[in-house]
Design a protein around this motif. Structure first.
Motif, mmCIF file in Angstrom:
data_model
loop_
_atom_site.group_PDB
_atom_site.id
_atom_site.type_symbol
_atom_site.label_atom_id
_atom_site.label_comp_id
_atom_site.label_asym_id
_atom_site.label_seq_id
_atom_site.Cartn_x
_atom_site.Cartn_y
_atom_site.Cartn_z
ATOM 1 N N THR A 1 1.934 -7.154 -2.484
ATOM 2 C CA THR A 1 1.242 -5.983 -1.937
ATOM 3 C C THR A 1 2.057 -4.730 -2.226
ATOM 4 O OG1 THR A 1 0.485 -7.430 -0.158
ATOM 5 C CG2 THR A 1 0.133 -5.079 0.147
ATOM 6 N N TYR B 1 1.838 -3.643 -5.978
ATOM 7 C CA TYR B 1 0.668 -2.919 -6.487
ATOM 8 C C TYR B 1 0.471 -1.583 -5.789
ATOM 9 C CZ TYR B 1 -3.034 -3.936 -2.976
ATOM 10 O OH TYR B 1 -3.808 -3.975 -1.866
ATOM 11 N N LEU B 2 0.853 -1.524 -4.500
ATOM 12 C CA LEU B 2 0.740 -0.240 -3.792
ATOM 13 C C LEU B 2 1.659 0.789 -4.445
ATOM 14 C CD1 LEU B 2 0.612 -1.121 0.034
ATOM 15 C CD2 LEU B 2 -1.235 -0.311 -1.451
ATOM 16 N N GLY C 1 0.278 1.725 -7.930
ATOM 17 C CA GLY C 1 -0.936 2.535 -7.820
ATOM 18 C C GLY C 1 -0.646 3.930 -7.304
ATOM 19 N N PHE D 1 -7.780 -0.770 -2.622
ATOM 20 C CA PHE D 1 -6.781 0.265 -2.892
ATOM 21 C C PHE D 1 -7.402 1.652 -2.807
ATOM 22 C CE2 PHE D 1 -4.569 3.021 -5.960
ATOM 23 C CZ PHE D 1 -3.344 3.067 -5.334
#
Lengths: 478, 226
Positions: free
Chosen positions: B12, B15-16, B19, B104
């Motif tokens: 998590t 990717y956070l 992004g 997201f």
């Protein structure tokens, strides 16, 4: 015999024993007391009788020369064991009979003395003077040993009978309690056989004592509910697995195909987009299922506030406006009522109902929402042309993943949870859902409890203060 | 914009971080509550993304202690979404709440919402040759007046304010219809289709784009771009 304090049979036996002990001790003490008094009275009567005979003999006797006759008689009256003794005291030595000093302290009337290690009951009387004979005092003493022995035997007898009674009643009590509780033993045995492998097993209610029938009926009711829940859970697991398998299969398959050889970026991007769609679908299913799981666990709606069902329907209709237009269907909202609910949750329920009506209407020009206050509660029903739907299907419309039209099973948009979510939301508000067919029209809706504290005239005021909107259409609202 | 992520699940976080960095945010991350609280108290962040279940100090505790000294906007992430949990999080001072699994885009939109406060908004929007006058509620393209319904205009305005950003269906239903629950309806698709017909229908250059599985973008893509 094992009598634990927690066993009902043991406790009953103990209580029987205590009760019997109290009763028999009381009875024993009473019998012993009365009998002792009676023995004492008997002894006193005997002394009085002897005294009267001797008094009569002394009474007219005034000649001292005749006194030896008197003493001989008294000697002959005195038994060899000395259990009865006589003594006559007088101021004149010629009128005396004093075989020993033992009876000296005897007082007038009845009394008790101890002599030679024995206990005597005494009776002392004065015989008035007559002629030359002065006043004499007659003392008679009787040994109390025989009476004491009787009392002792009586006491021991009473005690023995009491102990025997207590023991017998305790045993009988235990046996009776065991006999009386035999059905409970049978039930325990039967309950031990209950297991998840055979959910249909129930406790017997025939040939049961009346006191246990209610308990067993309630217990069987609980088993029914557990069986239902268990079976629903099992079916639900199967449904979930089935429902998740398709998108997961797609994800795995197309990813494997994509990775099986080098591919241009736009092709990979396309796969990622497709995967994302499947993942979103999974997310929706999982979120809906979690939502329903909470409702199943008895979660109740919070954020409750009074809200108008008509206003809620209009807001929902406004949202679904384009769908109504696309399907060339009009919406009518009739009636209104206030309920206390979570606006967001109930809005979701109404949205699903209306969406369902548009989707499944057949040759349908109008979807009608009817809101009415009934005795049972506030009812909102969505009516559209469709159907007829067989009774068996109607009952299952609110089941998870249930679809009337199996052919549309795998269309991406519908995953068969819409009405199940409605049911969950309504349950969270303490209401119930219904679905029925009325001559080519399908009615699906819910019944919510009537809000407390909103008086009928309060509602009347509400309807008069706002313009009547008994009927309106989506096109007007937009 | 500086963001702190307090989250213990490595994927998590990965990717956070990626992004948000690509969106132009400066991102710090920590994997436990104690460090998160320490950083939040000592450094200035524009927003904090805080996981509810953390080793040691849990999210709610971090939030409660942070609120004693700072008012940094906080978005709570949690796997639990019962009403009680939500109220507890908001009661402890969270500014927003996201339930896992979340998208997201949703997080991005909410981050933008809570960090945007105080920024003044322009009353006109221009996307290529499309002009929106938010005050007059008028839309023109290449000088021609577009005949939009109120809802279509609202939808266009929502996309226009976030031009070049992907706007999710959830955000659209929330901002256009004030519907803040999950719906499985295709209302947004149908509404977008109609809007597209009106703004792009008779023009060579398309402005309204669909990003599959994510949402919609209103942007002017120069010639040759996909």
């Amino acid at each position: 015999m094992t009598v634990t304090p927690t066993s009902i049979a043991g406790r009953l036996a103990l209580m029987f024993a205590i009760a019997t002990s109290l009763v028999s001790v009381l009875a024993g003490v009473a019998i012993f007391g009365f009998q002792s008094l009676e023995l004492k009275r008997h002894q006193a009567e005997e002394l009085s009788a002897r005294s009267e005979i001797i008094e009569a003999m002394i009474h007219r006797l005034e000649d001292p020369t005749r006194w030896p006759l008197m003493t001989d008689k008294l000697k002959s009256f005195t038994p060899a064991d000395g259990s009865i003794r006589y003594r006559i005291e007088s101021a004149d030595p010629r009128f005396r009979f004093m075989p020993g000093k033992a009876l000296e302290p005897a007082r007038d009337g009845f009394g008790v003395i101890h002599a030679d290690g024995k206990r005597f009951m005494t009776l002392a009387r004065h015989v008035p003077a007559y002629g030359r004979r002065p006043d004499v005092r007659l003392v008679i003493a009787a040994d109390t040993a025989p009476f004491d022995a009787s009392r002792y035997v009586l006491g021991v007898g009473v005690l023995a009978v009491s102990i025997l009674t207590i023991a017998l009643v305790s045993l009988l009590g235990w046996w009776i309690a065991r006999r009386g509780l035999a059905p409970v033993d049978r039930l325990s045995h039967r309950a031990g056989a209950l297991n998840p492998a055979d959910l249909s097993l129930r406790m017997p209610t025939r040939d049961l004592p009346a006191e246990l029938v209610g308990l067993m009926t309630a217990f069987n009711g609980a088993l029914d509910r557990l069986q239902g829940a268990y079976e629903r859970l099992a079916a639900f697991n199967a449904d979930v697995a089935h429902e998740l398998r398709t998108p997961l299969g797609n994800l795995i398959g197309q990813t494997q195909v994509a990775l099986s050889r080098p591919r241009p970026a736009d092709e990979l991007e396309d796969v990622l987009h497709s995967n994302l769609e499947e993942l979103e679908r999974l997310r929706t299913i999982i979120n809906d299922m979690l939502f329903m799981a909470r409702a199943d666990q008895g979660a109740l709606a919070a954020n409750l506030a009074p809200l108008s069902l008509a206003a809620l329907s209009h807001k929902t209709a406004d949202f679904l406006d384009v769908l109504f237009e696309d399907a060339e269907v009009k919406l009518e909202v009739r009636g209104d009522a206030i309920v206390v609910a979570d606006a967001s949750l109930l809005g979701r329920a109404v949205t699903n109902l209306l969406d369902n009506a548009i989707r499944h209407g057949v040759d349908c020009k109008t979807v009608r929402v009817t809101i009415e206050t009934q005795d049972k509660g506030v009812c909102l029903s969505v009516r559209n042309r469709g159907g007829p739907i067989p009774e068996a299907h109607l009952a299952r419309l609110f089941d998870r993943f249930y679809r009337l039209d199996r052919a549309r099973e795998h269309s991406g948009e519908i995953h068969g949870l819409g009405l199940a979510v409605v049911k969950a939301i309504v349950a969270m508000h303490g209401g119930s859902v219904f679905a029925r067919c009325e001559g080519g029209e399908v009615l699906i809706g819910f019944l919510l409890p009537r809000p407390e504290g909103i008086m009928p005239d309060d509602r009347a005021e509400r309807t008069t203060s706002t313009p009547p909107r008994a009927e309106s259409t989506v096109t007007e609202a937009a | 914009m500086k963001i702190l992520i307090v989250e213990d699940e490595p994927k998590t976080v990965a990717y956070l971080r990626k992004g948000l960095t690509e969106q132009g945010y400066a991102v710090d991350f920590v994997a436990n509550g104690e460090d998160g609280l320490h950083l939040a108290q000592t450094l200035d962040y524009d927003a904090i993304v805080l996981d509810g279940m953390l080793p040691g100090l849990d999210g709610i505790e971090v939030l409660e202690r942070l609120r004693q000294s700072r008012q940094t906007p906080v978005i709570m992430l949690t796997a639990r979404d019962s009403v009680d949990d939500r109220l507890r999080g908001l009661g402890a001072g969270a500014d927003d709440y996201l339930v896992k699994p979340f998208s997201f885009l949703e997080l991005l939109a909410r981050l933008q919402a809570i960090t945007r406060r105080g920024r003044s908004e322009s009353t006109t929007i221009t996307v290529g040759d499309l002009h929106l006058d938010l005050l007059a509620r008028r839309a023109t393209r290449a000088g021609r007046r577009l005949n939009l319904t109120a809802k279509e205009f609202a939808l266009l305005a929502v996309l226009g304010r976030r031009q070049s950003q992907i706007v999710s269906k959830t955000i659209i239903t929330e901002l256009v219809w004030d519907i803040n629950f999950d719906t499985n309806t295709n209302v947004v698709e149908v509404a977008i289709k109609r809007l597209r017909a009106k703004i792009d229908g008779m023009f060579e250059t398309k402005l309204l784009h669909t990003v599959r599985g994510m949402g919609y973008v209103l942007e002017h893509r120069p010639e040759g771009a996909p």
